[in-house]
Design a protein around this motif. Structure first.
Motif, short mmCIF file in Angstrom:
data_model
loop_
_atom_site.label_atom_id
_atom_site.label_comp_id
_atom_site.label_asym_id
_atom_site.label_seq_id
_atom_site.Cartn_x
_atom_site.Cartn_y
_atom_site.Cartn_z
N ARG A 170 1.01 -1.10 0.09
CA ARG A 170 0.04 -0.02 -0.07
C ARG A 170 0.81 1.15 0.00
O ARG A 170 1.72 1.42 0.75
CB ARG A 170 -0.94 0.15 1.19
CG ARG A 170 -1.83 1.15 1.31
CD ARG A 170 -2.74 1.29 2.41
NE ARG A 170 -2.11 1.27 3.60
CZ ARG A 170 -2.47 0.79 4.70
NH1 ARG A 170 -4.01 0.33 4.68
NH2 ARG A 170 -2.25 0.53 6.07
N PRO A 171 0.54 2.09 -0.99
CA PRO A 171 1.46 3.38 -0.97
C PRO A 171 1.13 4.36 0.39
O PRO A 171 0.23 4.12 0.88
CB PRO A 171 0.74 4.07 -2.12
CG PRO A 171 0.13 3.06 -2.70
CD PRO A 171 -0.43 2.05 -1.88
N ASP A 172 2.17 4.76 0.92
CA ASP A 172 1.93 5.80 1.82
C ASP A 172 1.13 7.01 1.28
O ASP A 172 0.35 7.63 2.07
CB ASP A 172 3.23 6.11 2.61
CG ASP A 172 3.92 4.76 3.30
OD1 ASP A 172 3.20 4.02 4.01
OD2 ASP A 172 5.43 4.74 3.26
N HIS A 173 1.76 7.50 0.25
CA HIS A 173 1.27 8.83 -0.26
C HIS A 173 1.30 8.48 -1.89
O HIS A 173 2.52 8.60 -2.33
CB HIS A 173 2.20 9.97 0.30
CG HIS A 173 1.43 11.18 -0.66
ND1 HIS A 173 2.13 12.40 -0.15
CD2 HIS A 173 0.21 11.32 -1.25
CE1 HIS A 173 1.23 13.29 -0.93
NE2 HIS A 173 0.56 12.84 -1.38
N SER A 242 12.49 8.50 -0.22
CA SER A 242 11.17 7.97 0.07
C SER A 242 10.28 7.63 -1.13
O SER A 242 9.23 7.09 -0.77
CB SER A 242 10.59 9.01 1.15
OG SER A 242 10.31 10.17 0.73
N GLY A 243 10.66 8.08 -2.18
CA GLY A 243 9.82 7.83 -3.45
C GLY A 243 9.95 9.00 -4.41
O GLY A 243 11.05 9.10 -5.16
N VAL A 244 9.37 9.88 -4.64
CA VAL A 244 9.17 10.81 -5.73
C VAL A 244 8.59 12.36 -5.25
O VAL A 244 8.08 12.63 -4.01
CB VAL A 244 8.47 10.33 -7.03
CG1 VAL A 244 8.59 9.35 -7.61
CG2 VAL A 244 6.76 10.59 -6.35
N HIS A 257 4.77 6.99 -4.06
CA HIS A 257 4.44 6.45 -5.23
C HIS A 257 3.71 7.38 -6.08
O HIS A 257 3.21 8.19 -5.81
CB HIS A 257 3.56 5.07 -5.22
CG HIS A 257 4.00 3.86 -4.21
ND1 HIS A 257 4.30 4.05 -3.06
CD2 HIS A 257 4.75 2.88 -4.81
CE1 HIS A 257 4.72 2.89 -2.56
NE2 HIS A 257 5.15 2.38 -3.60
N LEU A 258 4.10 7.09 -7.62
CA LEU A 258 3.49 8.02 -8.62
C LEU A 258 2.84 7.33 -9.59
O LEU A 258 3.22 6.05 -9.99
CB LEU A 258 4.66 8.64 -9.36
CG LEU A 258 4.16 9.44 -10.54
CD1 LEU A 258 3.30 10.60 -10.22
CD2 LEU A 258 5.49 10.14 -11.28
N LEU A 259 1.60 7.53 -9.73
CA LEU A 259 0.64 7.11 -10.76
C LEU A 259 0.45 8.09 -12.03
O LEU A 259 -0.07 9.16 -11.69
CB LEU A 259 -0.71 6.84 -10.32
CG LEU A 259 -1.67 6.13 -11.50
CD1 LEU A 259 -1.42 5.09 -12.20
CD2 LEU A 259 -3.16 6.10 -10.67
N ILE A 260 0.78 7.77 -13.10
CA ILE A 260 0.58 8.82 -14.41
C ILE A 260 -0.59 8.25 -15.09
O ILE A 260 -0.72 6.97 -15.73
CB ILE A 260 1.80 8.88 -15.40
CG1 ILE A 260 2.78 9.34 -14.56
CG2 ILE A 260 1.54 9.86 -16.29
CD1 ILE A 260 4.19 9.42 -15.35
N ALA A 261 -1.65 9.14 -15.16
CA ALA A 261 -2.99 8.66 -15.54
C ALA A 261 -3.71 9.93 -16.67
O ALA A 261 -4.40 10.67 -16.21
CB ALA A 261 -3.83 8.19 -14.81
N VAL A 262 -2.89 10.53 -17.59
CA VAL A 262 -3.27 11.48 -18.51
C VAL A 262 -3.76 11.45 -19.61
O VAL A 262 -4.12 12.25 -20.64
CB VAL A 262 -2.02 12.49 -18.54
CG1 VAL A 262 -1.52 13.01 -17.10
CG2 VAL A 262 -0.89 11.87 -19.12
N GLY A 263 -4.13 9.85 -20.23
CA GLY A 263 -4.59 9.84 -21.36
C GLY A 263 -3.87 8.47 -22.16
O GLY A 263 -3.03 7.94 -21.23
N ARG A 264 -4.43 8.02 -23.06
CA ARG A 264 -3.75 6.96 -23.83
C ARG A 264 -3.75 7.28 -25.31
O ARG A 264 -4.43 8.20 -25.78
CB ARG A 264 -4.83 5.63 -23.73
CG ARG A 264 -5.00 5.27 -22.33
CD ARG A 264 -6.26 4.31 -22.15
NE ARG A 264 -5.70 2.83 -22.61
CZ ARG A 264 -4.79 2.39 -21.86
NH1 ARG A 264 -4.59 2.46 -20.63
NH2 ARG A 264 -4.54 1.25 -22.71
#
Length: 470
Positions: A170-173, A242-244, A257-264
């Motif tokens: 589980r991501p902390d942030h 600690s991450g990014v 943690h980082l999630l990139i969700a800007v399109g496909r």
């Protein structure tokens, strides 16, 4: 040595669109070759619709425990085993996978080649050690996450929808770049599962949806602890111990943690479409209204066709292609009538034109609406957020509908039918809706459209005159 396979139909891509075409054509007696270099089932089964909805379902159970007090049941903070949650997600994928499996399609008589496909000419594809010559081809290669050219992005680890379901910690942030449907769904799910979450969006979250509906979703996200930063661009991404860290102007946001969700973007690389005489751009393949490419023997289905990127649209494309290729019926693509749903809580569902689009195209419009706060079933379930909102022209022709609320995606379906069947708002008033259901809200919204006329002074005078016949 290269072997040659001759077929009636060759399909590249075993996602929703490709599998539907393959199954239909095989069951109609055609010789079909299906080529897939990755996992059978494509994005929807493995990294999209199925895992995301399984994760959302787990998160909803956790949230229900926190909110049980409103039903007279003690609320508790759930003890969440994040790795076990992800096992649930993969169990769901495995339960559905046999439907899309190579074994099932080979049982239907389809020749399945698990290899990269590359056109070697207008009527031939090379896949592994096979050269496939077919009367018709369908390109259904789908889409892949678009990674924006942010400074430093190539130097840091990040998730996309294709990798986040492999995460067992589980991501902390969790920082999410992108406030579209994927970003919003994953933000709420992870927040409910105990992570701190921040969304960074260049415009407004869920920007193409009705702003009234979005405000309902926004309020819930904020109430559940999701930080939303809008009208902001991620300018630089840096790796930390600690991450990014994300730079937005003078502000630095640190996350684990980082999630990139800007399109496909459509998957076309490596297909050698030049050899096939197929034109394309960054939106996908160039197609006509029958989904034919610039090579009339080659068709497109699903995300790569350059239209709306939904699993149900890919299935719809498949039905059009079966009619065009096999039944020789000139079926046309009308995907502008396709619905869309963001599966946050409350859900946000839409079909047709939004109010702003309708006013731009038609000028004078009328609005029919009904709040779930006035719906008895919603009240009984303590889920009264949101409303039904339909847009019509001044004569009552339905132009679009938006619903924000619990199970909005299911409630939208009568409005989808009304648009495809060219119904008017009065058709909803003639419907008998079972009580108590949330579906009553659509009928009540239609009744609201007539309220001004039905209860006007003129109507009162008419009733008074008619009373002389009592």
């Amino acid at each position: 040595m290269t072997r040659t396979i001759k077929a009636d139909l060759c399909i590249i891509g075993a996602g929703s669109g490709g599998l539907s075409v393959a199954a239909g054509a095989a069951m109609l007696g055609r010789k079909v070759v299906l080529i897939e270099k990755g996992a059978m089932g494509g994005d929807c089964l493995n990294t999209g619709c199925v895992p995301s909805k399984a994760l959302i379902a787990a998160a909803a159970r956790a949230q229900a425990m926190r909110e049980a007090e409103k039903f007279g049941i003690a609320s508790v903070e759930p003890d969440i085993d994040f790795a076990a949650v992800m096992e649930h997600v993969h169990d769901v994928i495995e339960a559905i996978a046999p439907i899309d499996s190579q074994e099932r399609f080979e049982g239907l008589g389809v020749t399945v080649l698990r290899a990269h496909a590359e056109f070697t000419g207008p009527r031939e594809v090379k896949a592994g050690d096979a050269a496939v010559k077919a009367k018709h081809f369908v390109i259904a290669t789908g889409s892949t996450p678009f990674i924006p050219p942010i400074e430093g992005v190539e130097d840091v680890p990040y998730f996309t929808n294709e990798t986040i379901f492999e995460n067992r910690r589980r991501p902390d942030h969790l920082i999410i770049i992108g406030g579209g449907p994927i970003g919003v769904e994953m933000a709420q799910a992870h927040a409910r599962l105990g992570a701190k979450v921040t969304i960074i969006e260049g415009g407004r979250i869920l920007g193409r949806e009705d702003p009234e509906c979005v405000e309902v979703v926004r309020a819930r996200l904020v109430r559940e602890g999701v930080e939303i930063i809008e009208d902001a661009q991620a300018e630089k991404i840096s790796k930390t111990e600690s991450g990014v860290s994300i730079s937005i102007g003078a502000r630095e946001i640190d996350g684990s943690h980082l999630l990139i969700a800007v399109g496909r973007k459509p998957v076309v690389d490596g297909l050698n479409l030049v050899a096939a005489n197929v034109a394309y751009d960054d939106k996908g393949l160039k197609t006509d209204n029958r989904l034919r490419t610039t090579n009339k023997r080659i068709y497109a289905a699903g995300d790569v066709a350059g239209g709306r990127q939904f699993t149900h649209v890919a299935g719809y494309h498949a039905s059009i292609l079966i009619r065009n290729i096999l039944f020789k019926t000139p079926a046309k693509n009308n995907e502008h009538l396709s619905p869309r749903v963001t599966y946050c809580d409350p859900e946000l569902a839409h079909v047709g034109l939004t109010e702003a689009q309708a006013r731009e195209r038609h000028g004078e419009v009328r609005i029919a609406r009904w709040p779930f706060a006035k719906n008895d079933r919603a009240e009984a379930e303590r889920e009264t957020e949101g409303f039904v909102k339909a847009v019509t022209d001044k004569k009552g022709r339905i132009l679009g509908a938006s619903i924000v609320g619990h199970n909005a995606g299911d409630l939208l379906q009568p409005w989808v039918l009304s648009l495809s069947s060219k119904l008017k708002i009065r058709d909803f008033t003639a419907m008998i809706a079972p009580y108590p259901t949330r579906g009553e809200a659509s009928k009540r919204a239609a009744g609201d459209w007539y309220a001004d006329k039905l209860f006007s002074p003129g109507a009162r005078r008419l009733i008074s005159l008619l009373s002389i016949f009592d």
